[in-house]
Motif scaffolding. Structure first.
Motif, mmCIF file in Angstrom:
data_model
loop_
_atom_site.group_PDB
_atom_site.id
_atom_site.type_symbol
_atom_site.label_atom_id
_atom_site.label_comp_id
_atom_site.label_asym_id
_atom_site.label_seq_id
_atom_site.Cartn_x
_atom_site.Cartn_y
_atom_site.Cartn_z
ATOM 1 N N LEU A 1 0.834 -1.210 0.000
ATOM 2 C CA LEU A 1 0.000 0.000 0.000
ATOM 3 C C LEU A 1 0.864 1.254 0.000
ATOM 4 O O LEU A 1 0.507 2.272 -0.588
ATOM 5 C CB LEU A 1 -0.933 0.010 1.219
ATOM 6 N N GLU A 2 2.024 1.169 0.651
ATOM 7 C CA GLU A 2 2.915 2.338 0.713
ATOM 8 C C GLU A 2 3.456 2.704 -0.666
ATOM 9 O O GLU A 2 3.942 3.815 -0.866
ATOM 10 C CB GLU A 2 4.075 2.076 1.682
ATOM 11 N N ASN A 3 3.399 1.768 -1.580
ATOM 12 C CA ASN A 3 3.852 2.066 -2.944
ATOM 13 C C ASN A 3 2.805 2.807 -3.772
ATOM 14 O O ASN A 3 3.085 3.204 -4.899
ATOM 15 C CB ASN A 3 4.214 0.768 -3.669
ATOM 16 N N LEU A 4 1.608 2.930 -3.246
ATOM 17 C CA LEU A 4 0.538 3.574 -4.019
ATOM 18 C C LEU A 4 0.390 5.032 -3.621
ATOM 19 O O LEU A 4 0.696 5.424 -2.495
ATOM 20 C CB LEU A 4 -0.798 2.872 -3.761
ATOM 21 N N THR A 5 -0.124 5.807 -4.540
ATOM 22 C CA THR A 5 -0.545 7.161 -4.190
ATOM 23 C C THR A 5 -2.058 7.212 -4.355
ATOM 24 O O THR A 5 -2.655 6.356 -5.014
ATOM 25 C CB THR A 5 0.093 8.223 -5.110
ATOM 26 N N ILE A 6 -2.649 8.200 -3.761
ATOM 27 C CA ILE A 6 -4.103 8.330 -3.828
ATOM 28 C C ILE A 6 -4.546 8.592 -5.265
ATOM 29 O O ILE A 6 -5.671 8.323 -5.658
ATOM 30 C CB ILE A 6 -4.587 9.445 -2.870
ATOM 31 N N GLY B 1 4.942 15.893 -5.178
ATOM 32 C CA GLY B 1 3.664 16.498 -5.533
ATOM 33 C C GLY B 1 2.508 15.529 -5.640
ATOM 34 O O GLY B 1 1.451 15.879 -6.135
ATOM 35 N N THR B 2 2.679 14.300 -5.182
ATOM 36 C CA THR B 2 1.566 13.350 -5.194
ATOM 37 C C THR B 2 1.171 13.048 -3.758
ATOM 38 O O THR B 2 1.962 13.213 -2.842
ATOM 39 C CB THR B 2 1.961 12.042 -5.887
ATOM 40 N N THR B 3 -0.063 12.603 -3.576
ATOM 41 C CA THR B 3 -0.526 12.285 -2.229
ATOM 42 C C THR B 3 -0.339 10.801 -1.978
ATOM 43 O O THR B 3 -0.915 9.985 -2.695
ATOM 44 C CB THR B 3 -2.034 12.619 -2.095
ATOM 45 N N PRO B 4 0.476 10.449 -0.992
ATOM 46 C CA PRO B 4 0.673 9.034 -0.729
ATOM 47 C C PRO B 4 -0.597 8.403 -0.151
ATOM 48 O O PRO B 4 -1.337 9.074 0.571
ATOM 49 C CB PRO B 4 1.792 9.019 0.308
ATOM 50 N N LEU B 5 -0.835 7.151 -0.480
ATOM 51 C CA LEU B 5 -2.007 6.475 0.075
ATOM 52 C C LEU B 5 -1.827 6.263 1.579
ATOM 53 O O LEU B 5 -2.783 6.359 2.341
ATOM 54 C CB LEU B 5 -2.203 5.122 -0.630
ATOM 55 N N ILE B 6 -0.603 5.972 1.985
ATOM 56 C CA ILE B 6 -0.322 5.748 3.409
ATOM 57 C C ILE B 6 0.576 6.885 3.889
ATOM 58 O O ILE B 6 1.608 7.164 3.263
ATOM 59 C CB ILE B 6 0.422 4.399 3.610
ATOM 60 N N TYR B 7 0.180 7.526 4.947
ATOM 61 C CA TYR B 7 1.005 8.650 5.405
ATOM 62 C C TYR B 7 1.149 8.637 6.934
ATOM 63 O O TYR B 7 0.300 8.088 7.635
ATOM 64 C CB TYR B 7 0.423 9.981 4.905
ATOM 65 N N PRO B 8 2.238 9.232 7.431
ATOM 66 C CA PRO B 8 2.455 9.227 8.877
ATOM 67 C C PRO B 8 1.588 10.266 9.577
ATOM 68 O O PRO B 8 1.375 11.353 9.035
ATOM 69 C CB PRO B 8 3.942 9.599 8.999
ATOM 70 N N CYS B 9 1.120 9.920 10.738
ATOM 71 C CA CYS B 9 0.285 10.841 11.516
ATOM 72 C C CYS B 9 0.897 10.966 12.903
ATOM 73 O O CYS B 9 1.081 9.971 13.600
ATOM 74 C CB CYS B 9 -1.137 10.291 11.603
ATOM 75 N N ARG C 1 -7.509 -1.530 -2.854
ATOM 76 C CA ARG C 1 -6.161 -0.959 -2.973
ATOM 77 C C ARG C 1 -5.109 -2.068 -2.899
ATOM 78 O O ARG C 1 -4.101 -2.005 -3.592
ATOM 79 C CB ARG C 1 -5.896 0.084 -1.872
ATOM 80 N N LEU C 2 -5.329 -3.064 -2.056
ATOM 81 C CA LEU C 2 -4.389 -4.194 -1.983
ATOM 82 C C LEU C 2 -4.335 -4.911 -3.329
ATOM 83 O O LEU C 2 -3.267 -5.290 -3.807
ATOM 84 C CB LEU C 2 -4.807 -5.181 -0.882
ATOM 85 N N LEU C 3 -5.494 -5.067 -3.944
ATOM 86 C CA LEU C 3 -5.526 -5.727 -5.260
ATOM 87 C C LEU C 3 -4.843 -4.855 -6.311
ATOM 88 O O LEU C 3 -4.089 -5.354 -7.147
ATOM 89 C CB LEU C 3 -6.968 -6.047 -5.662
ATOM 90 N N ASP C 4 -5.068 -3.538 -6.238
ATOM 91 C CA ASP C 4 -4.369 -2.619 -7.147
ATOM 92 C C ASP C 4 -2.862 -2.811 -7.031
ATOM 93 O O ASP C 4 -2.130 -2.702 -8.015
ATOM 94 C CB ASP C 4 -4.630 -1.148 -6.761
#
Ligand code: GLU
Length: 366
Positions: free
Chosen positions: A87-92, A120-128, A258-261
């Protein structure tokens, strides 16, 4: 395709848990399908030693069987880690046909959230970095399920000040990881859960759920991630549980997609074949006690230990739960197998109000 029992071993099962288990068992077995048992012991602080063994003993005693060996989440950390890296490899912004489908090397992208944001892309997984108190202070109160809507503070910080975020990560600041919901208007933002009790329930992910934790600040993988990974890899397509998880179903469908993506699970046998099928859900009305409080494992009076000790029979417990499921007019004792013929969700769908039961339904002098 199988159904599953997915108990958390945080205490002895009570009538409310058994009612959900009976529903899950009947749903799968009445179609001749397998039933799997998954012990959801990933949240170590909540696990009570010995509770999983007692649950299995109670299920046997009740005549609710399962196929194969039980799956323990505590033994599956590597799978959850791999899923998160995917998932960390994906962007929104990735469309359904993500380029990562082809690459699929599952390489963990170190600091990828900040790198993506800088690019400039939004990561699907981000630190909070927000604490619970921060979030409570900034969020509107929610209905009584497990959701506190996240106001998006760290998602905005990442978009506006990615280098600061990178610095905080480099400093080792304590943080959870969240999955970003699509923005309003994106076709993926609206998810419909086809539920056999509550009908078609439509959720707007950014409005109704918000960005959700997938790895907690204490390092534990969060319920929403692990349950999705497990249902996918175990090939589960029949999910029966309390209606407090109805909203979670929408989120879990989103994470699943998203996992399937990301190509996750491609090498597993069976799981991904099932992944593209519709999942059948049945979310059940909740069971309250006479005072209107939801039954919990902390309340001992209706737990299996107390009932068995007082001589309540398995057939009495099953019959009572069958009545709660709308399968009989009265809480008459019966065997689970007696309920298979003609099993349907129709009665529950026709009356899906939460149920309340007396403190001593079996008159054992509690
Ligand atoms: N382990 C969860 C519970 O006991 C159930 C999760 C699920 O069915 O998805 O509440």
């Amino acid at each position: 395709m199988p159904g599953r029992f997915a108990p958390t071993p945080s205490g002895r099962m009570h009538i409310g848990n058994i009612y959900a288990m009976l529903g899950a068992w009947l749903s799968a077995r009445s179609r001749g399908d397998d039933m799997l048992l998954r012990i959801e012991d990933i949240d170590e602080p909540r696990v009570v030693p010995g509770a999983a063994e007692l649950m299995m003993d109670d299920l046997h005693w009740l005549g609710l069987d399962w196929d194969g060996d039980p799956v323990f989440q505590s033994a599956r950390h590597d799978l959850y880690r791999e899923a998160l890296h995917c998932l960390e490899n994906l962007t929104i912004d990735d469309a359904y046909d993500s380029p990562f489908d082809e690459r699929n090397d599952h390489t963990p992208a170190v600091g990828s959230a900040a790198n993506n944001a800088i690019a400039g892309t939004t990561p699907l997984i981000y630190p909070c970095f927000c604490s619970r108190a921060d979030i409570r202070a900034a969020s509107a109160p929610q209905e009584g399920d497990r959701f506190v809507m996240y106001p998006g503070t760290c998602r905005r910080a990442l978009a506006e000040h990615p280098r600061q975020v990178e610095q905080r990560l480099a400093n080792g600041d304590r943080h959870s990881l969240r999955i970003a919901m699509p923005v309003a208007g994106d076709a993926r933002a609206v998810v419909t859960v086809h539920d056999r009790v509550f009908g078609n329930c439509r959720f707007d992910l950014p409005r109704d759920l918000g960005d959700t934790v997938v790895r907690r600040a204490d390092g534990l993988f969060a319920y929403q991630l692990v349950v999705t990974v497990d249902d996918l890899l175990m090939g589960v397509d029949d999910i029966v549980r309390g209606r407090d998880l109805l909203r979670s179903a929408a989120l879990q469908l989103y994470i699943r997609e998203r996992l399937l993506d990301a190509g996750f699970g491609d090498s597993s046998d069976g799981g991904v074949a099932a992944a593209h099928r519709d999942i059948r859900f049945a979310h059940l009305p909740l069971i309250d006690n006479a005072a209107g409080r939801r039954l919990s494992k902390r309340e001992r009076s209706l737990d299996m230990g107390t009932l068995r000790k007082h001589g309540v029979t398995a057939h009495q417990v099953i019959g009572y739960c069958a009545w709660l499921l709308g399968l009989q007019q009265e809480p008459e004792p019966c065997a689970a197998a007696d309920l298979l013929h003609g099993f349907s969700w129709d009665a529950l769908a026709a009356d899906s109000q939460d149920r309340s039961i007396p403190d001593d339904p079996f008159s054992i002098g509690l």
